[in-house]
Scaffold this motif. Structure first.
Motif, PDB file in Angstrom:
ATOM      1  N   GLU A 179     -46.290  32.045 -31.534  1.00 15.68           N
ATOM      2  CA  GLU A 179     -46.348  32.646 -32.877  1.00 15.68           C
ATOM      3  C   GLU A 179     -45.066  32.367 -33.663  1.00 15.68           C
ATOM      4  OE1 GLU A 179     -46.805  34.263 -30.045  1.00 15.68           O
ATOM      5  OE2 GLU A 179     -45.489  36.008 -29.892  1.00 15.68           O
ATOM      6  N   ARG A 217     -53.663  35.613 -24.656  1.00 16.88           N
ATOM      7  CA  ARG A 217     -53.574  34.327 -23.947  1.00 16.88           C
ATOM      8  C   ARG A 217     -52.156  34.001 -23.481  1.00 16.88           C
ATOM      9  NH1 ARG A 217     -56.641  30.193 -23.832  1.00 16.88           N
ATOM     10  NH2 ARG A 217     -54.826  28.816 -24.024  1.00 16.88           N
ATOM     11  N   GLU A 218     -51.247  33.951 -24.448  1.00 21.17           N
ATOM     12  CA  GLU A 218     -49.934  33.378 -24.153  1.00 21.17           C
ATOM     13  C   GLU A 218     -48.978  34.403 -23.542  1.00 21.17           C
ATOM     14  OE1 GLU A 218     -49.750  30.174 -24.367  1.00 21.17           O
ATOM     15  OE2 GLU A 218     -51.637  29.900 -25.465  1.00 21.17           O
ATOM     16  N   HIS A 219     -49.122  35.660 -23.917  1.00 21.33           N
ATOM     17  CA  HIS A 219     -48.195  36.672 -23.368  1.00 21.33           C
ATOM     18  C   HIS A 219     -48.748  37.334 -22.119  1.00 21.33           C
ATOM     19  CE1 HIS A 219     -45.216  36.531 -26.634  1.00 21.33           C
ATOM     20  NE2 HIS A 219     -46.256  36.236 -27.401  1.00 21.33           N
ATOM     21  N   LEU A 220     -50.061  37.575 -22.091  1.00 17.94           N
ATOM     22  CA  LEU A 220     -50.615  38.290 -20.942  1.00 17.94           C
ATOM     23  C   LEU A 220     -51.349  37.368 -19.967  1.00 17.94           C
ATOM     24  CD1 LEU A 220     -51.815  41.482 -22.844  1.00 17.94           C
ATOM     25  CD2 LEU A 220     -49.694  41.146 -21.546  1.00 17.94           C
ATOM     26  N   GLY A 221     -51.571  36.133 -20.354  1.00 15.40           N
ATOM     27  CA  GLY A 221     -52.134  35.166 -19.412  1.00 15.40           C
ATOM     28  C   GLY A 221     -53.625  35.298 -19.164  1.00 15.40           C
ATOM     29  N   ARG A 255     -49.447  28.138 -18.128  1.00 16.38           N
ATOM     30  CA  ARG A 255     -48.227  28.907 -18.427  1.00 16.38           C
ATOM     31  C   ARG A 255     -47.272  28.630 -17.281  1.00 16.38           C
ATOM     32  NH1 ARG A 255     -49.319  34.215 -17.901  1.00 16.38           N
ATOM     33  NH2 ARG A 255     -48.047  35.169 -19.517  1.00 16.38           N
ATOM     34  N   LYS A 289     -45.207  23.311 -24.131  1.00 16.10           N
ATOM     35  CA  LYS A 289     -46.645  23.295 -24.436  1.00 16.10           C
ATOM     36  C   LYS A 289     -46.810  22.956 -25.909  1.00 16.10           C
ATOM     37  CE  LYS A 289     -49.598  26.696 -23.079  1.00 16.10           C
ATOM     38  NZ  LYS A 289     -50.406  27.947 -23.170  1.00 16.10           N
ATOM     39  N   GLY A 311     -64.359  32.406 -17.292  1.00 13.20           N
ATOM     40  CA  GLY A 311     -63.070  32.236 -17.973  1.00 13.20           C
ATOM     41  C   GLY A 311     -61.990  31.606 -17.114  1.00 13.20           C
ATOM     42  N   ASP A 335     -54.268  26.333 -21.318  1.00 10.86           N
ATOM     43  CA  ASP A 335     -54.219  27.594 -20.567  1.00 10.86           C
ATOM     44  C   ASP A 335     -53.009  27.673 -19.646  1.00 10.86           C
ATOM     45  OD1 ASP A 335     -56.622  28.189 -21.764  1.00 10.86           O
ATOM     46  OD2 ASP A 335     -57.833  27.512 -20.069  1.00 10.86           O
ATOM     47  N   TRP A 358     -53.048  35.390 -29.417  1.00 10.56           N
ATOM     48  CA  TRP A 358     -51.830  34.880 -28.759  1.00 10.56           C
ATOM     49  C   TRP A 358     -51.296  35.892 -27.755  1.00 10.56           C
ATOM     50  CZ3 TRP A 358     -53.333  30.575 -29.801  1.00 10.56           C
ATOM     51  CH2 TRP A 358     -53.368  29.965 -31.060  1.00 10.56           C
ATOM     52  N   TYR A 397     -42.740  26.429 -26.629  1.00  3.62           N
ATOM     53  CA  TYR A 397     -43.895  25.972 -27.393  1.00  3.62           C
ATOM     54  C   TYR A 397     -43.490  24.996 -28.487  1.00  3.62           C
ATOM     55  CZ  TYR A 397     -46.542  29.671 -25.132  1.00  3.62           C
ATOM     56  OH  TYR A 397     -47.170  30.458 -24.198  1.00  3.62           O
ATOM     57  N   THR A 420     -56.349  33.757 -20.104  1.00  5.61           N
ATOM     58  CA  THR A 420     -56.590  32.536 -20.878  1.00  5.61           C
ATOM     59  C   THR A 420     -58.065  32.139 -20.974  1.00  5.61           C
ATOM     60  OG1 THR A 420     -56.103  31.279 -18.880  1.00  5.61           O
ATOM     61  CG2 THR A 420     -54.296  31.579 -20.441  1.00  5.61           C
TER      62      THR A 420
END
Lengths: 725, 157
Positions: free
Chosen positions: A283, B28-32, A232, A436, A223, A230, B25, A238, B34
């Protein structure tokens, strides 16, 4: 080293030769990477001790080699460094690989026009176009090491040799590792270019042609492989766009205030063809996208019904006015007049979609003065590798830094730059915050750029002995350029050939799709050959054997595949085999498949697929097999299942539930690939398997049922219709 | 907005997101984390497969508020300590991935299969894995890798 070519002087090198342009030589000092604008980058570079622009040494002996190409699963992260390490004589176990800076002057290859350079991973060209470049650069790195050791030991360079990470004095067997040479590294006054004759002979290869595990596989099983989506970054926001499902339509947003009221929404960014939304979280951006109210204008595609267009294409094919001539050999008209038999047939194909598993995305950060930008993206590159960002911002290319990330599939879709330029437009509104951009699967599919729908009209003639004397091919397609690859038949001895393209346009977005026109064109050509073989009572392999009389390399693939498939032994009851041959990206390949058909459901089952290819020198044999397996499965998917349709111009599919891909349940029992041994220049493999599938399946179906499938994809409804015809 | 506490890979994570935000989300996006990928958003491709109390689940259609108290989430990052799950080793041996994007999901689905059925037949593998798409066409090698891992696990157990 006494066989190197006369060298250019150093000043010329700075201008002309890749791999050396990075350095200013100061005697006694390490070369300095002048292309780095960022001081931190320079610091990091120095810790790693650049040897040339392509490679860095660490004192612990680790070697970092730059990969200038995209890694989309085709294996460039290993194949190109293997070429380099082979000539550098590096210890492969110490090699690490990193993406090179996207600097075309240093890391590009020759462009289409003489004197131009491009960075591009498309058309299966990576290994082919970098074979000489990487080997030359590897040999130059070795030359720097040898020259430095010679100076350190005060001996002539000619008395030194290398062995897997060591420089060795042939006189006294003294050894020094590449890492230990770091304090003594010096750029020679001149750096030679190496001709192919001065490089290793294939018989001496230690790495090329061996099964070497791919460098990036471990990060793809835990992963940690980084794809652009990926990323951040601090302060990142976003972006999403709504592009509708009618290509070319212009939007008018009618509920702007509702959208701006959605929690987290920061900005609405209008495009000619879309409405963009920027929000604090993904979201939130998606929630706002869902409630957009947009009036869409009509477009060129309005009124276009893809499944009704073939009658119009048939009319175009029947017109007396010729289209654009693609190839003309001999005189087809004369051959037809004196023919013993003539054959004519139409073949059709629907639009198909790339469907790469990672929907498009990118991350872009623009500085507040709008004068520079940094981009993180999985891209197949193209041109100068700057992906249209300088043009979008009106800034010089050197102010744009592209950070190449792994690609979650390319297949031609990521050779476009729409998903980068869109993100630049969003990031420009949010400077200096990074943005992103995420395309949803629905965005990716409905605003796709498809392989064009086309009609192929073929005619052929034979003489009294059954020899094929002419072949004529007219392709009618949306966008002629994407529909004509594979229309030539250089490996078949057919004395009179004519091919033309008759274009039309309905405003649908189109793009290269793995193997481009080869899929539809080779399907038509190879199917017509089997129509002739059936009519004349000739075995399809025998017919091709005769046609390949002047093409021994093509013939070798045919004989090998026939042997692998036990062609002469009939299949078990209810099964049949079909054959196809083609050239794609320089690789010659014969494929044979064995199928059965469920006559109640119309479902075709592929049991086995054998292929034999001649792709020149094989750099990574196991990876070539993997590319053939993958290419054949993608071919099966497109041939048996996939079609994009339009009603009144509107794309009718939206996601994987109504655009079905091949799944595990449909895989064959075996896919076997053999590679013909060769010392010729490597050719492209990534696209070789895919276009073999349609013709091989169609020809097996003809053998099995006596009926001809003429319209891709061969969905169960179409198969049943043909069986019942 | 609401606050959620999640047990992911045996670590507690607290996150503040809108109710109904998909677990994908959040992860992935909040906790990283990925490694878990977005592919379709409608549970058709399996790229986002994670385990919830050991059950393979598509994170894209699971709202964060649908998790029950105390449920344990495992993502690809938590499949093994050092990337040495028998399946991960077999994946490398078979050189299974190409682009690799779908493979976190493939591995998580396969791990659940071997947990439930340590020696699956080829047909059982195909059936269990059928919801996981791969566009590069690595299915043959995934099947091979699962068979390798299964043999290895049986040989060493």
């Amino acid at each position: 080293m006494n066989t190197t070519t006369p060298s250019l002087d150093r000043r010329q090198f700075l201008k002309t030769t890749s791999g050396v342009a990075l350095f200013i030589g100061v005697s006694g000092m390490l070369p300095l990477a002048i292309s780095c604008k960022n001081e931190k980058d320079i610091q990091l570079q120095l810790e790693k001790h650049p040897l040339t622009a392509w490679v860095q040494l660490s004192e612990d002996g680790q070697i970092t080699i730059y990969n200038p190409a995209a890694e989309m699963g085709q294996g460039s992260m290993t194949s190109l460094p293997v070429l380099f390490a082979e000539e550098m004589d590096a210890d492969w176990s110490k090699v690490k690989v990193a993406f090179s800076p996207q600097d075309v002057a240093i890391y590009g290859t020759e462009g289409w026009r003489p004197g131009t350079r491009i960075l591009m991973s498309a058309g299966s060209r990576v290994t082919k176009s970098y074979y000489k470049v990487m080997r030359n650069a590897g040999a130059q790195a070795r030359y720097v090491l040898l020259a430095s050791a010679a100076k350190h030991w005060q001996v002539p360079m000619a008395e030194l040799r290398t062995d897997q990470g060591f420089v060795i004095n042939t006189q006294d067997d003294q050894r020094i590792s590449y890492g230990e040479l770091i304090p003594f590294l010096e750029m020679p006054e001149t750096l030679p270019d190496f001709t192919p004759e001065q490089l290793k002979k294939p018989k001496d290869f230690r790495l090329i042609g061996k099964d070497i595990p791919r460098k990036e596989i471990p990060v793809k099983v835990d992963g940690s492989a980084q794809f652009a989506g990926d990323l951040r970054l601090p302060d990142m926001v976003y972006g999403v766009l709504e592009r509708g499902n009618l290509h070319g339509a212009k939007p008018t947003l009618t509920n702007e205030s509702d959208i701006l009221a959605v929690e987290g929404v920061l900005k609405i960014v209008p495009f000619d063809y879309a409405i963009g939304i920027i929000a604090s979280s993904l979201e939130q951006a998606l929630a706002a996208k869902k409630i957009l109210k947009i009036n869409w204008s009509d477009s060129e595609a309005t009124g276009f019904n893809s499944q009704e267009i073939f009658s119009e294409y048939e009319k175009i094919a029947s017109e007396n006015k010729k289209g654009k001539t693609i190839t003309e050999i001999g005189n087809v008209q004369q051959a037809l007049k004196s023919a013993a038999r003539t054959y004519t047939a139409d073949f059709k194909n629907d639009y198909v979609y790339h469907a790469q598993m990672e929907p498009l995305n990118s991350v872009v950060q623009v500085t507040e003065d709008l004068q520079s930008a940094e981009v993180w993206v999985g891209s197949q590159q193209g041109g100068d590798g700057k992906l249209g960002v300088p043009e979008a911002l009106g800034i010089p290319p050197e102010n744009v830094k592209i950070n190449l990330q792994y690609l979650g599939g390319g297949f031609g879709r990521r050779s476009m730059t729409d998903f980068v330029v869109e993100c630049v437009a969003l990031a420009k509104e949010m400077t200096p915050r990074p943005v992103k951009l995420i395309w949803t699967r629905e965005d990716d599919l409905t605003y796709g750029a498809y392989r064009p729908l086309s009609l192929q009209r073929l005619s052929a003639s034979t003489d009294t002995q059954g020899n094929i004397t002419s072949l004529s091919h007219c392709v009618v397609a949306d966008n002629g350029n994407l529909a004509t690859s594979g229309i030539r038949n250089a490996y078949y001895d057919i004395p009179n050939q004519f091919a033309e393209s008759r274009g039309t346009s309905r405003g649908i977005r189109l793009k290269h799709w793995r193997a481009v026109g080869h899929g539809p064109n080779k399907f038509a050509i190879e199917a017509l050959l089997d129509d002739i073989a059936l009519d004349q009572g000739i075995d399809p392999v025998e017919l091709r054997r005769k046609l390949m009389g002047k093409s021994p390399r093509a013939l070798a693939t045919l004989e090998k595949a026939a042997e692998m498939a036990n062609w002469d032994i009939p299949s078990a009851a209810g099964r049949a085999k079909g054959v196809a041959f083609l050239e794609r990206s320089g690789t010659l390949g014969t494929g044979i498949c064995e199928i059965s058909v469920n006559r109640d459901t119309g479902k075709i089952k592929v049991h086995n697929f054998w292929s034999a290819i001649d792709a020149g020198v094989i750099v990574q044999p196991d990876n070539v097999k993997a590319q053939m397996e993958g290419g054949i499965l993608m071919g099966m998917s497109s041939v048996l299942k996939e079609r994009i349709t339009m009603v009144d111009g509107r794309i009718q599919q939206s996601n994987y539930h109504d655009y079905q891909l091949l799944r595990f349940e449909d895989i064959p029992e075996s896919i076997e690939t053999e590679m013909i041994a060769s010392t010729e220049h490597p050719q492209g493999v990534g696209e070789s398997g895919t276009p073999l599938v349609a013709c091989a399946i169609a020809n097996a179906f003809l053998k099995l049922t006596g009926k001809r499938l003429r319209h891709l994809p061969f969905t169960p409804d179409r198969v049943l219709a043909v069986l019942n015809s | 907005m609401a606050t959620y506490t999640l047990d992911i890979n045996n670590t507690e994570h607290t996150v503040e997101v809108a109710e109904g935000t998909s677990l994908l989300w959040v992860i992935r996006e909040h906790l990283g984390l990925t490694g878990t990928k977005y592919g379709c958003g409608i549970a058709q491709c399996g790229s986002c497969t994670i385990h919830i109390d050991g059950t393979p689940t598509r994170a894209c259609i699971m709202g964060v508020d649908n998790l029950n108290e105390g449920q344990k989430i495992t993502t690809i990052e938590g499949l093994s300590e050092n990337g040495d799950h028998p399946l991960q080793k077999a994946w490398i041996e078979a050189q299974a991935p190409q682009c690799g994007y779908c493979h976190s999901g493939q591995l998580m689905q396969a791990a659940a299969l071997l947990e439930a059925n340590p020696s699956p037949s080829r047909d059982e593998i195909k059936t269990y894995m059928n919801g996981n798409l791969c566009r590069c066409g690595t299915y043959m090698r995934i099947v091979k890798a699962i068979e390798l891992a299964s043999e290895e696990q049986i040989a060493t157990s």
